[in-house]
Structure formats: C-alpha cells, structure tokens
Design an enzyme around this catalytic site. Sequence first.
Site, PDB file in Angstrom:
ATOM      1  N   LYS A   1     -78.196 -26.679  -6.788  1.00  0.00           N
ATOM      2  CA  LYS A   1     -79.267 -27.310  -7.729  1.00  0.00           C
ATOM      3  C   LYS A   1     -79.118 -28.882  -7.413  1.00  0.00           C
ATOM      4  CE  LYS A   1     -81.277 -28.878 -10.725  1.00  0.00           C
ATOM      5  NZ  LYS A   1     -81.787 -30.207 -10.347  1.00  0.00           N
TER       6      LYS A   1
ATOM      7  N   GLU B   1     -67.912 -33.644 -14.279  1.00  0.00           N
ATOM      8  CA  GLU B   1     -67.729 -34.856 -13.739  1.00  0.00           C
ATOM      9  C   GLU B   1     -68.826 -35.942 -14.355  1.00  0.00           C
ATOM     10  OE1 GLU B   1     -67.054 -35.069  -9.372  1.00  0.00           O
ATOM     11  OE2 GLU B   1     -65.032 -34.183  -9.807  1.00  0.00           O
TER      12      GLU B   1
ATOM     13  N   CYS C   1     -70.767 -43.867 -10.551  1.00  0.00           N
ATOM     14  CA  CYS C   1     -70.280 -43.659 -11.817  1.00  0.00           C
ATOM     15  C   CYS C   1     -68.873 -44.411 -12.340  1.00  0.00           C
ATOM     16  CB  CYS C   1     -69.859 -42.196 -11.724  1.00  0.00           C
ATOM     17  SG  CYS C   1     -68.907 -41.756 -10.442  1.00  0.00           S
TER      18      CYS C   1
ATOM     19  N   GLU D   1     -73.519 -46.586 -21.254  1.00  0.00           N
ATOM     20  CA  GLU D   1     -73.693 -46.706 -19.654  1.00  0.00           C
ATOM     21  C   GLU D   1     -75.205 -46.949 -19.090  1.00  0.00           C
ATOM     22  OE1 GLU D   1     -73.754 -42.967 -17.415  1.00  0.00           O
ATOM     23  OE2 GLU D   1     -72.123 -43.653 -16.038  1.00  0.00           O
TER      24      GLU D   1
HETATM   25  P1  NAD Z   1     -78.378 -35.963 -15.089  1.00  0.00           P
HETATM   26  O1  NAD Z   1     -77.348 -35.330 -16.124  1.00  0.00           O
HETATM   27  O2  NAD Z   1     -79.691 -36.376 -15.530  1.00  0.00           O
HETATM   28  O3  NAD Z   1     -78.711 -34.875 -14.205  1.00  0.00           O
HETATM   29  C1  NAD Z   1     -77.784 -34.236 -13.071  1.00  0.00           C
HETATM   30  C2  NAD Z   1     -78.066 -33.112 -12.575  1.00  0.00           C
HETATM   31  O4  NAD Z   1     -78.272 -32.119 -13.817  1.00  0.00           O
HETATM   32  C3  NAD Z   1     -79.580 -32.712 -12.017  1.00  0.00           C
HETATM   33  O5  NAD Z   1     -79.355 -32.089 -10.937  1.00  0.00           O
HETATM   34  C4  NAD Z   1     -80.440 -32.311 -13.187  1.00  0.00           C
HETATM   35  O6  NAD Z   1     -81.649 -31.701 -12.744  1.00  0.00           O
HETATM   36  C5  NAD Z   1     -79.668 -31.511 -13.722  1.00  0.00           C
HETATM   37  N1  NAD Z   1     -79.744 -31.025 -15.095  1.00  0.00           N
HETATM   38  C6  NAD Z   1     -80.422 -31.842 -16.098  1.00  0.00           C
HETATM   39  N2  NAD Z   1     -80.429 -31.047 -17.321  1.00  0.00           N
HETATM   40  C7  NAD Z   1     -80.104 -30.050 -17.021  1.00  0.00           C
HETATM   41  C8  NAD Z   1     -79.705 -28.645 -17.869  1.00  0.00           C
HETATM   42  N3  NAD Z   1     -80.213 -28.616 -19.002  1.00  0.00           N
HETATM   43  N4  NAD Z   1     -78.891 -27.544 -17.276  1.00  0.00           N
HETATM   44  C9  NAD Z   1     -78.508 -27.736 -16.007  1.00  0.00           C
HETATM   45  N5  NAD Z   1     -78.828 -28.571 -15.209  1.00  0.00           N
HETATM   46  C10 NAD Z   1     -79.432 -29.803 -15.928  1.00  0.00           C
HETATM   47  O7  NAD Z   1     -77.527 -37.246 -14.194  1.00  0.00           O
HETATM   48  P2  NAD Z   1     -78.119 -38.199 -13.064  1.00  0.00           P
HETATM   49  O8  NAD Z   1     -79.217 -39.053 -13.773  1.00  0.00           O
HETATM   50  O9  NAD Z   1     -78.744 -37.336 -12.060  1.00  0.00           O
HETATM   51  O10 NAD Z   1     -77.026 -38.926 -12.659  1.00  0.00           O
HETATM   52  C11 NAD Z   1     -76.418 -39.971 -13.248  1.00  0.00           C
HETATM   53  C12 NAD Z   1     -74.976 -39.631 -14.183  1.00  0.00           C
HETATM   54  O11 NAD Z   1     -74.113 -38.994 -13.375  1.00  0.00           O
HETATM   55  C13 NAD Z   1     -74.518 -41.026 -14.596  1.00  0.00           C
HETATM   56  O12 NAD Z   1     -74.404 -40.722 -15.923  1.00  0.00           O
HETATM   57  C14 NAD Z   1     -73.232 -41.023 -13.851  1.00  0.00           C
HETATM   58  O13 NAD Z   1     -72.207 -41.716 -14.297  1.00  0.00           O
HETATM   59  C15 NAD Z   1     -72.990 -39.560 -13.534  1.00  0.00           C
HETATM   60  N6  NAD Z   1     -72.109 -39.607 -12.538  1.00  0.00           N
HETATM   61  C16 NAD Z   1     -70.846 -39.087 -12.481  1.00  0.00           C
HETATM   62  C17 NAD Z   1     -69.790 -38.971 -11.650  1.00  0.00           C
HETATM   63  C18 NAD Z   1     -68.405 -38.618 -11.750  1.00  0.00           C
HETATM   64  O14 NAD Z   1     -67.835 -38.177 -10.629  1.00  0.00           O
HETATM   65  N7  NAD Z   1     -67.914 -38.803 -12.798  1.00  0.00           N
HETATM   66  C19 NAD Z   1     -70.288 -38.970 -10.127  1.00  0.00           C
HETATM   67  C20 NAD Z   1     -71.841 -39.424 -10.106  1.00  0.00           C
HETATM   68  C21 NAD Z   1     -72.462 -39.707 -11.015  1.00  0.00           C
END
Ligand code: NAD
Length: 504
Positions: free
Chosen positions: A180, A255, A289, A387
């Site tokens: 997804k 992550e 991230c 963040e």
């Molecule tokens: P997000 O949490 O908004 O969304 C990530 C994914 O989760 C998307 O596909 C979204 O549709 C899905 N999602 C959202 N709500 C959900 C739910 N209730 N159930 C299941 N899936 C759901 O994150 P984002 O805004 O897309 O990405 C940015 C974030 O990702 C930042 O916080 C960044 O630090 C983090 N990040 C972490 C790493 C790491 O390796 N630690 C790497 C890249 C990004």
Amino acid sequence: MKTYPVTDIQHYINGEFTDGVAGKSFQNINPFNNQPINAVAEGFKEDIDLAVAAAREAFDHGPWKHMTVQKRLSYLVKIADLIEENAEEISYLESLDTGLPISQTKKQAARAAENFRFYAEMVKSRLVGEAYQVDDTFINYTVHKPVGVAGLITPWNAPFMLETWKVAPALATGNTCVLKPAEWSPLTANKLAQIIDQSGLPKGVFNVVHGFGETAGASLVAHPDVQLISFTGETTTGSEIIKNGADTLKRVSMELGGKSPAIIFEDADLEKALDSIIWGIYSFNGERCTSNSRLFVHESIKDQFIESLKERVQNILVGDPMDAETEVGPLIHRQHFGNVSRYLKIAEKEGATIVSGSIPPEFKEGNYIAPTLLLDCTNDMTVAQEEIFGPVMAVIPFSSEEEVLRMANDIKYGLAAFIWTNDMKRGHRLAQSVDSGMVWVNSQNVRDLRIPFGGSKSSGVGREGGHYSFDFYTETQVIHVAIGDHHIPKFGVKKHLSANGIEK
Ligand code: NAD
C-alpha cells in the site's frame, strides 16, 4: 530532458491491472505547479480483501512455495535488471510525483535495484539455521521459513527506494505481499508493478493497492490473513497501526520519524562537517527521516560556522525538480507545505532568528519552502523538538560534552545522530551514549545495506537491513531430533487403586 508518458493508474492484483471494486479514483497532483498529473484507483477494504486473497492463494498453493531458492532469487535479479533498464523513467516519474530533484532520484533508482540484488545475495549466503548438539542424544536445529502474507505500507519521501527496501527482503525470504504505497506518490509504485509483471513473477506473489491510509492502509493492517506489517512513516501513524494490528496479533516493523542531532566540536574538520550538514538537511528537500534537523555547534566556533551556513543556504539552487542543477525542489503536497509553513510561524513566535535562501519568482505555483536556518534556538523550543520534515534546521550552541549529550538525548526521537570531532575517544564515547539507532562519526548519512537500520524511542520498533530483516520476514522453527537414548517419563503404567485397595 526526456519526458515519459503518464497514464491513469490501476491496482495490481493477482497479476492483473484492475480498477477498484467501488470504481473510484483520486487525483494525483504535481508539487511543482499543483496541477493534476493523473487519476489513481482508490482502494478500499474490498480491494485489500482481493489482494490479500491472491497473496494467500499464491503463498499456500502457488508455484512460489515449492520453487527452488535459486529460481526464486532469479526473479529478484531479473527485477533488479529491469529497474536498471528503466532507471531514467523511474527517476523522471519520481521527480514529477514528489518534487525531489532529478539528480537525487537517479541515485534512488540505482539504490532500488541494489536492494533486490543485495537480498538475492543475502538469502544465499546468510539465511542460515543453527544446530545444537546435545551429547550423543539429540541434535536440535533451526530453519527459517517464510511467514506468509506481508503487508507493506510506505511513505512518500523516497517512495520507490523504500518500497523496494521492503518488497525485496519479503520476496527473497519466500513471502508473498501486498504493497500500500503513499497516496501522494503513486507513480513509481505503479512502475514497480509493471516491472514485476514483466519479470514474470507468479501471479499473486506481489500486489499493489493504491489509496488512503485510513481506508486501504487500515484494512490491510486489520486483515486476519496478513501476518506481518512493515511500516515506514510518521510516529503517530505507527502507533495507530500497532493498536489496529493487535486484535490479529500482527508482527510489526516500524521505521518512524526523527529529529536527529548533528554535533560539531571545535576540533572537527569544519569544511567536511559543513558539507555534510548542508547535504543532510537540504537534500531530499529536507524530507528525509535521518536528516540532521537539530544542529549543535560548539560555542567557540559558533559564529564562524553559522556564517558559513548562512552563505551556503543563500547559495542553494532552488529550482525545477527536472533541472539537473536543482538542489532543492518543492515539497510533496500543499498540505505538507502548510505544515512546514506553520512551523516557521511557530519559530518566529518562539524567538528564533530565521535566515532563508530565496525562491525564484517563476516557481510561485509550487510548494516551495526556501532552505532555512533557525538561529538562536534552544533545545526545548517546539521547532527543536518536533519533526518538521522540510528544509529547516534548528541551530543550538553548546559549551561542553555533558551539556550537548543531555540536549541530544532530551527528545522523544532516537533515529540517527552525527558527531564531528577529531578526538576519537570522545567520538566513540559520545556515539555510544547518544540514544539513537544509528550514529555516524565524521561522516554524512552513508548507507551500508548490511547494517541494522532503524530507530530507538519514538523512532521505531525493530530493525531491518542485512540479516536483521530475516528476524522479521521469517519464522524460525526448531526441530528436535533424538539420535540416541534419552529418558522419557512413563505415565499411565501404574494400576489405579480405589480407596479400599480394589483395582478400579
Ligand atoms: P504517514 O505516516 O502519514 O504515511 C505513511 C503511510 O501510512 C502512507 O502510505 C499512508 O497512507 C499510510 N497510513 C496512514 N494512516 C494509516 C493507518 N491508519 N493505517 C495504515 N496505514 C496508514 O507518513 P508520511 O507523511 O507518508 O511520511 C513521512 C514520515 O515518514 C516522516 O515522519 C518520516 O520521518 C518517516 N520516515 C521514516 C523513515 C525511517 O526509516 N525511519 C524513512 C522515511 C520516512
């Protein structure tokens, strides 16, 4: 530059590109000008049910299960080859979709191919069991088996690379999966589906359902036939997923977000440190991230270092993501632009001094935030604790090792840390004391695919990468084999007598 056609996007379920059951779609928007790019099939529970059923059938009854490991891994190598053949198109689509500069998405496409090659090699060389000999009575040995259907949920900040970072180990270890992808960056997930389709991978082994987190994502998390959820995204979403996966006892790998410190001591190689700090926060448009979004500078070099930072920030090339020279492009989405802009207002209210680069006027339709320094910050400010996920860095002076360690750890996150010093005793000492999953000493964020990747505290649960991914993507089974005599208690051989001594 060469452009590539973009068509509307469908889900990829059981080896077929298909519209959603509800027949709905959503618009995908170009961050450079906020114009629509294409329509994307919007998935709901019914689509997730179909994708999981296909993955389950492929896992339980398809050819994937009984295929030799060599044959299975040959698909990964084929996928890597196809990614390399399509690298230019992938990087074009990724920049179009996310606003990431093309010079940076090129490297991501190469990394994605490497993910597949790497896991094909890792499974061959490192997916090994252990044997425990017990005198001459037993041999107990372990085997690693695929777990089943893996649910993979990915963010928009480095979409293609992060999708392959999950798909490659999931498939290499013999699972089937449903991806997804993030709703704001569907283009390269669709390209991955096309490439995997072209590779001839048996149908149902890999599936993609597009859509929103609260509907498609949540249905994947709650599905009883999905054993694993590998998630990369925001910390709050991670905790929601853990809650929603509890009823079906999901194994999770998380992550999550970060607010990573970079610490510059007075004895560091300041030119290298400067290059690394600037790259660490402003590459990827600040949407990284592991970015060093909190900078701690020793007070004795603070003025000089800040002058150099200001000069660089004002020289950073903000531009069209498709221009090979561009260093910073637009943020992914108008909503995210709003979030980052809100933090700049908070910074002002909290008393930070804001120094920004400039945005050429012709880019006013895009989601541009100029590279920004927040000077005169303290570690307790909102902008130093939360963040922001944009090209914005909080700068905080320090006077001693003890003080900087306390500040570096005084935060809910623990993803990465960067330490710059030429005193290697201090470098090691501090590296081991800082609360974070990963530390780089005198180095920028250089990746080694063999190492465990992940964060501590609110930055993650578990580790992926190298052989650490096997703990997550496989079930370890132990088999006890008696090879000699051993004592077995005898139950049920005595006659039972009733209270009056007569046999029952
Ligand atoms: P997000 O949490 O908004 O969304 C990530 C994914 O989760 C998307 O596909 C979204 O549709 C899905 N999602 C959202 N709500 C959900 C739910 N209730 N159930 C299941 N899936 C759901 O994150 P984002 O805004 O897309 O990405 C940015 C974030 O990702 C930042 O916080 C960044 O630090 C983090 N990040 C972490 C790493 C790491 O390796 N630690 C790497 C890249 C990004």
